[in-house]
Design a protein around this motif. Structure first.
Motif, short mmCIF file in Angstrom:
data_model
loop_
_atom_site.label_atom_id
_atom_site.label_comp_id
_atom_site.label_asym_id
_atom_site.label_seq_id
_atom_site.Cartn_x
_atom_site.Cartn_y
_atom_site.Cartn_z
N ILE A 151 -6.79 -0.24 4.29
CA ILE A 151 -6.86 -1.20 3.18
C ILE A 151 -6.49 -2.60 3.65
O ILE A 151 -7.15 -3.58 3.30
CB ILE A 151 -5.95 -0.73 2.03
CG1 ILE A 151 -6.53 0.54 1.39
CG2 ILE A 151 -5.79 -1.84 0.99
CD1 ILE A 151 -5.67 1.14 0.31
N ASP B 125 -0.55 7.69 -0.02
CA ASP B 125 -1.25 8.62 -0.90
C ASP B 125 -0.92 10.04 -0.45
O ASP B 125 -1.28 10.45 0.66
CB ASP B 125 -2.75 8.38 -0.83
CG ASP B 125 -3.52 9.13 -1.93
OD1 ASP B 125 -2.96 10.12 -2.46
OD2 ASP B 125 -4.64 8.73 -2.25
N VAL C 203 0.86 -1.18 0.00
CA VAL C 203 0.00 0.00 0.00
C VAL C 203 0.89 1.23 0.00
O VAL C 203 1.58 1.52 0.99
CB VAL C 203 -0.94 0.01 1.22
CG1 VAL C 203 -1.85 1.24 1.16
CG2 VAL C 203 -1.77 -1.27 1.27
N ASP D 14 -3.20 12.52 1.36
CA ASP D 14 -3.55 12.41 2.76
C ASP D 14 -3.00 13.55 3.60
O ASP D 14 -3.46 13.78 4.73
CB ASP D 14 -3.04 11.08 3.34
CG ASP D 14 -3.89 9.90 2.88
OD1 ASP D 14 -5.02 10.13 2.41
OD2 ASP D 14 -3.42 8.75 3.00
N GLY E 71 -3.16 4.35 -0.87
CA GLY E 71 -4.21 4.55 0.13
C GLY E 71 -3.63 4.55 1.52
O GLY E 71 -2.42 4.67 1.72
N ARG E 72 -4.51 4.42 2.51
CA ARG E 72 -4.09 4.32 3.91
C ARG E 72 -3.88 2.85 4.25
O ARG E 72 -4.83 2.06 4.20
CB ARG E 72 -5.15 4.94 4.82
CG ARG E 72 -5.24 6.46 4.71
CD ARG E 72 -6.38 7.00 5.57
NE ARG E 72 -6.23 6.59 6.97
CZ ARG E 72 -5.50 7.24 7.88
NH1 ARG E 72 -4.84 8.33 7.51
NH2 ARG E 72 -5.45 6.82 9.12
#
Length: 291
Positions: free
Chosen positions: A119, A42, A39, A45, A114-115
């Motif tokens: 995820i 991002d 991951v 964020d 993403g976080r």
């Protein structure tokens, strides 16, 4: 009973290769599929920080720095993956459907933005077991977002790989019993291991026991499942119950420790230490946990 789908969150740490080896080892035992998930951070964020008095230029610089860091980490993870699969006799699957049709253990890789904690916790609900790397030496275990996301938000067991690749996992298994719901859940989720283990021991002790059934009760429960386990009472040599638990596991020659996690609140564990935290930071064998 078997683990059929394994999730492995990869972050590019030094323990990542050992975790890959551990996950593949488990997959080869159960003819399972391992999905390796990276991951990426991002950069968007950091945008909410604009409300903290930072200028637009400062926010843009922070986003650019985050993007660079994310890209560098993603490159390290991809390099790790490429080196790991090179020359190995293992099937790489492009999809879940392809993995189901392939014989033996299979691997796949995915990188998304993403976080990580969100995820990983959400995706873990679709897998039987989540394998995570061991925290780095000297690293505070509370910083392992993926580990705690799985334990608290996925409803799935997590297998923490040892820092060094073990020759075997699951031949000699210790289960930690203290009468709590967490320890009961951990044993239920570990039944695939317990059914194939050559030897099983139930570790218990007065300093570890909470309100709930004694060790003899879970011993009888396992017999109903066709699993013979001996009970071993341990006493910590110091004030650290976790150290006593690890010591008893070593004395038994265990290559896997199964236990419940955070029967006290995580905040209390972080402040006071606790059995879970000690084991996570000091175990030199694979540890499978549930909460």
């Amino acid at each position: 009973m078997a683990y059929r789908r394994l999730l492995l969150p990869l972050t590019g740490t030094a323990s990542g290769e050992a975790a890959l080896n551990a996950a593949l080892h488990v997959a080869q035992i159960y003819d399972a599929h391992v999905h390796c998930l990276h991951v990426r951070i991002d950069a968007r964020d950091v945008a909410p920080l604009a409300g903290e008095g930072l200028s637009g230029a400062m926010i843009e610089e922070m986003m650019a720095a985050t993007e660079r860091e994310s890209g560098q980490r993603a490159d390290r993870v991809k390099d790790l993956w490429t080196r790991f699969v090179a020359g190995r006799d293992v099937t790489l699957a492009e999809s879940a459907e392809a993995a189901m049709k392939a014989p033996g253990a299979t691997l796949s890789f995915q990188s998304i933005a993403g976080r990580e904690e969100d995820i990983v916790a959400q995706q873990a609900r679709l897998y039987d077991l989540v394998v995570v790397p061991h925290p780095e030496a000297g690293e505070d275990v509370s910083s392992s977002d993926a580990l705690h996301a799985v334990l608290f938000d996925s409803g799935r067991p997590v297998l923490m790989a040892p820092r060094e690749t073990p020759p075997v996992i699951g031949d000699r298994v210790c289960v930690a019993w203290n009468g709590t719901a967490q320890s009961a859940t951990s044993i239920n989720e570990a039944l695939p291991w317990l059914h194939r283990a050559k030897a099983v021991a139930i570790l218990h002790g007065p300093e570890y026991q909470r309100r709930g059934p004694e060790a003899s009760g879970i011993q009888t429960y396992l017999r109903w499942h066709g699993i013979e386990a001996e009970t071993i009472s341990f006493s910590p040599q110091t004030r650290e119950v976790g150290a006593g638990l690890l010591g008893a596991s070593r004395d038994f020659g265990a290559d896997l420790l199964v236990m419940g996690a955070y029967s006290h609140s995580r905040l209390r564990q972080l402040i006071l230490g606790g059995v879970t935290r000690h084991v996570l930071e000091n175990a030199d064998i694979a540890v499978q946990m549930c909460r």
